[in-house]
Design an enzyme around this catalytic site. Structure first.
Site, PDB file in Angstrom:
ATOM      1  N   TYR A  97       0.820  -1.213   0.000  1.00  0.00           N
ATOM      2  CA  TYR A  97       0.000   0.000   0.000  1.00  0.00           C
ATOM      3  C   TYR A  97       0.849   1.255   0.000  1.00  0.00           C
ATOM      4  O   TYR A  97       1.923   1.272   0.557  1.00  0.00           O
ATOM      5  CB  TYR A  97      -0.909   0.023   1.232  1.00  0.00           C
ATOM      6  CG  TYR A  97      -1.927  -1.095   1.280  1.00  0.00           C
ATOM      7  CD1 TYR A  97      -2.198  -1.896   0.175  1.00  0.00           C
ATOM      8  CD2 TYR A  97      -2.624  -1.365   2.462  1.00  0.00           C
ATOM      9  CE1 TYR A  97      -3.138  -2.925   0.252  1.00  0.00           C
ATOM     10  CE2 TYR A  97      -3.554  -2.385   2.532  1.00  0.00           C
ATOM     11  CZ  TYR A  97      -3.804  -3.157   1.428  1.00  0.00           C
ATOM     12  OH  TYR A  97      -4.726  -4.174   1.506  1.00  0.00           O
ATOM     13  N   SER A 111     -13.279  -4.854   0.636  1.00  0.00           N
ATOM     14  CA  SER A 111     -14.216  -4.292  -0.356  1.00  0.00           C
ATOM     15  C   SER A 111     -15.669  -4.612  -0.014  1.00  0.00           C
ATOM     16  O   SER A 111     -16.453  -5.001  -0.889  1.00  0.00           O
ATOM     17  CB  SER A 111     -13.903  -4.796  -1.765  1.00  0.00           C
ATOM     18  OG  SER A 111     -12.683  -4.286  -2.223  1.00  0.00           O
ATOM     19  N   LEU A 135     -17.958  -2.642   0.376  1.00  0.00           N
ATOM     20  CA  LEU A 135     -18.787  -1.710  -0.389  1.00  0.00           C
ATOM     21  C   LEU A 135     -18.447  -1.740  -1.872  1.00  0.00           C
ATOM     22  O   LEU A 135     -18.838  -0.844  -2.626  1.00  0.00           O
ATOM     23  CB  LEU A 135     -18.642  -0.286   0.157  1.00  0.00           C
ATOM     24  CG  LEU A 135     -19.191  -0.051   1.566  1.00  0.00           C
ATOM     25  CD1 LEU A 135     -18.975   1.387   1.999  1.00  0.00           C
ATOM     26  CD2 LEU A 135     -20.681  -0.407   1.630  1.00  0.00           C
ATOM     27  N   PHE A 185     -15.667  -1.238  -3.688  1.00  0.00           N
ATOM     28  CA  PHE A 185     -14.964  -0.032  -4.149  1.00  0.00           C
ATOM     29  C   PHE A 185     -15.875   1.203  -4.153  1.00  0.00           C
ATOM     30  O   PHE A 185     -15.668   2.134  -4.926  1.00  0.00           O
ATOM     31  CB  PHE A 185     -14.369  -0.213  -5.547  1.00  0.00           C
ATOM     32  CG  PHE A 185     -13.273  -1.250  -5.637  1.00  0.00           C
ATOM     33  CD1 PHE A 185     -12.589  -1.676  -4.514  1.00  0.00           C
ATOM     34  CD2 PHE A 185     -12.943  -1.798  -6.854  1.00  0.00           C
ATOM     35  CE1 PHE A 185     -11.583  -2.636  -4.596  1.00  0.00           C
ATOM     36  CE2 PHE A 185     -11.943  -2.752  -6.966  1.00  0.00           C
ATOM     37  CZ  PHE A 185     -11.262  -3.176  -5.828  1.00  0.00           C
ATOM     38  N   GLY A 186     -16.890   1.222  -3.305  1.00  0.00           N
ATOM     39  CA  GLY A 186     -17.818   2.342  -3.246  1.00  0.00           C
ATOM     40  C   GLY A 186     -19.034   2.190  -4.130  1.00  0.00           C
ATOM     41  O   GLY A 186     -19.961   3.019  -4.069  1.00  0.00           O
ATOM     42  N   LEU A 204     -21.420   0.146  -3.841  1.00  0.00           N
ATOM     43  CA  LEU A 204     -22.597  -0.107  -3.017  1.00  0.00           C
ATOM     44  C   LEU A 204     -22.870   1.057  -2.068  1.00  0.00           C
ATOM     45  O   LEU A 204     -23.094   0.888  -0.866  1.00  0.00           O
ATOM     46  CB  LEU A 204     -22.416  -1.410  -2.240  1.00  0.00           C
ATOM     47  CG  LEU A 204     -22.438  -2.681  -3.101  1.00  0.00           C
ATOM     48  CD1 LEU A 204     -21.935  -3.886  -2.313  1.00  0.00           C
ATOM     49  CD2 LEU A 204     -23.834  -2.942  -3.667  1.00  0.00           C
ATOM     50  N   THR A 205     -22.833   2.261  -2.611  1.00  0.00           N
ATOM     51  CA  THR A 205     -23.193   3.462  -1.863  1.00  0.00           C
ATOM     52  C   THR A 205     -24.204   4.257  -2.690  1.00  0.00           C
ATOM     53  O   THR A 205     -24.289   4.102  -3.908  1.00  0.00           O
ATOM     54  CB  THR A 205     -21.961   4.343  -1.562  1.00  0.00           C
ATOM     55  OG1 THR A 205     -21.337   4.719  -2.800  1.00  0.00           O
ATOM     56  CG2 THR A 205     -20.950   3.586  -0.705  1.00  0.00           C
ATOM     57  N   LYS A 240     -24.193   7.270  -3.641  1.00  0.00           N
ATOM     58  CA  LYS A 240     -23.729   8.388  -4.478  1.00  0.00           C
ATOM     59  C   LYS A 240     -23.713   8.064  -5.968  1.00  0.00           C
ATOM     60  O   LYS A 240     -23.958   8.941  -6.796  1.00  0.00           O
ATOM     61  CB  LYS A 240     -22.342   8.845  -4.031  1.00  0.00           C
ATOM     62  CG  LYS A 240     -21.243   7.797  -4.126  1.00  0.00           C
ATOM     63  CD  LYS A 240     -19.943   8.326  -3.515  1.00  0.00           C
ATOM     64  CE  LYS A 240     -18.854   7.281  -3.533  1.00  0.00           C
ATOM     65  NZ  LYS A 240     -17.622   7.758  -2.869  1.00  0.00           N
TER      66      LYS A 240
END
Length: 346
Positions: free
Chosen positions: A53, A234, A236, A238-239, A241-242, A244
């Site tokens: 990372y 993950s 969500l 990578f986002g 499942l939000t 927005k």
């Protein structure tokens, strides 16, 4: 916060684990320190990182995330309050040779562990994981296995555990785990513990979310019957499942927008399933992120759910998901959607 035990240990960990992979890329050192302060203040005592990372990976930011955590330990003196997990990178094909060449050798472990300890400014790592296998397999959440007759890999799992046992005896690592791995491998590692007394794996860190429940096909039963916990990453997607992305609010700096290569959840079926989960969340008057995280939190084979955020409001919502209990009706509705579009990603 809710707590459980790291399998086969007396180490108590929060059911929410703080993921750190954006620190040093999408997030600054100051952001990372703010997130760790907030997480600890709200009962999160389990942090996960890796020598690879920040992500998306590149040579210039490799190792920066561990350095940010180490500087926080030095500044706050909170090392003894945190259960710390890190990982050794697998073969060089994925990291483009800038970490090291080859597989899991004694030399590789020696370099990886000591360098991580230096960056993290600590004498030990509580959970040390193999980030991905050093053989060809359908890891990183891929659904299908393709056998390669040209592969030269020879079973080195006994050797790997012998090496890791040495670092456990030295006190540099306490427990071990796998990541991005498959049922055959998990059982092979367990065999070495059962028949040869070598260190036992505690966890598997694999992708798991409403769009990818492949862990349930073979690994969930192993988790339950062999007491090997899942550390889902993950959760969500990578986002994806939000709210927005459905509502098209604040997506210009989202991970999927900034880094198109991280598009495993962008397929047609994944988008169709996401629309269904969004409608379900709105029906029950909660955010899709809360629905997705609460579902993962509720699974009996999950030891701790690795959440990650680039903004503090996201972090607060993610941690608060531990307080949401989904009733049987919601779980049944989730399973009905899953049955109609099973595992649409990757």
């Amino acid at each position: 916060m809710k707590y459980t035990k790291l399998p086969n240990s007396n180490i108590e960990v929060s059911k929410i684990c703080l993921g750190t992979m954006t620190w040093g890329k999408q997030n600054t050192k100051e952001d990372g320190h703010e997130q760790m302060d907030y997480a600890l203040a709200n009962g999160v005592n389990f942090f996960d990182t890796a020598e690879l990372y920040a992500i998306p990976k590149e040579k210039e930011t490799q190792g920066v995330t561990e350095t940010i955590i180490g500087e926080w330990f030095k500044k706050t003196g909170n090392r003894d309050k945190i259960v710390l997990a890190s990982k050794i990178a697998g073969p060089s094909e994925f990291n483009e040779h800038y970490i090291r060449n080859g597989g899991f050798t004694k030399k590789a472990f020696n370099e990886a562990i000591h360098t991580s300890l230096q960056r993290l400014q600590t004498d030990y790592i509580d959970l040390y994981q193999l980030h991905w296998p050093d053989r060809k397999s359908n890891f990183f959440g891929k659904r299908d296995y393709q056998y390669d007759q040209t592969e030269q890999w020879k079973d080195n799992i006994h050797e790997i555990l012998n090496i890791l046992e040495g670092y456990i005896k030295e006190g540099k690592i306490r427990h071990i785990g796998l990541s991005n791995d498959v049922p055959w491998s998990v059982m092979r590692y367990l065999e070495e513990n059962k028949y040869n007394g070598l260190p036992r794996i505690a966890t598997v860190q694999n992708p798991y979310n409403l769009l990818n429940r492949t862990y349930e096909i073979g690994l969930a039963e192993i988790s339950m019957k062999e007491n090997v916990g899942l550390l889902p990453y993950s959760p969500l997607a990578f986002g994806r499942l939000t709210d927005k992305f459905i509502e098209k609010k604040g997506i210009e700096d989202a991970r999927i927008t900034l880094f198109p290569e991280m598009g495993r959840y962008n397929g047609e079926n994944a988008l169709k399933a996401t629309q269904k989960y969004y409608a379900l969340a709105k029906k029950h008057k909660i955010s899709m992120a809360t629905l997705a995280l609460a579902f993962v939190n509720s699974r009996p084979f999950v030891t701790s759910n690795i959440i990650g955020a680039t903004k503090m409001d996201q972090l607060k919502e993610n941690i608060a998901s531990i307080n949401m209990e989904l009733d049987a009706e919601v779980i049944n509705e989730i399973n009905s959607i899953h049955a109609s579009i099973p595992n649409p990603a990757p």
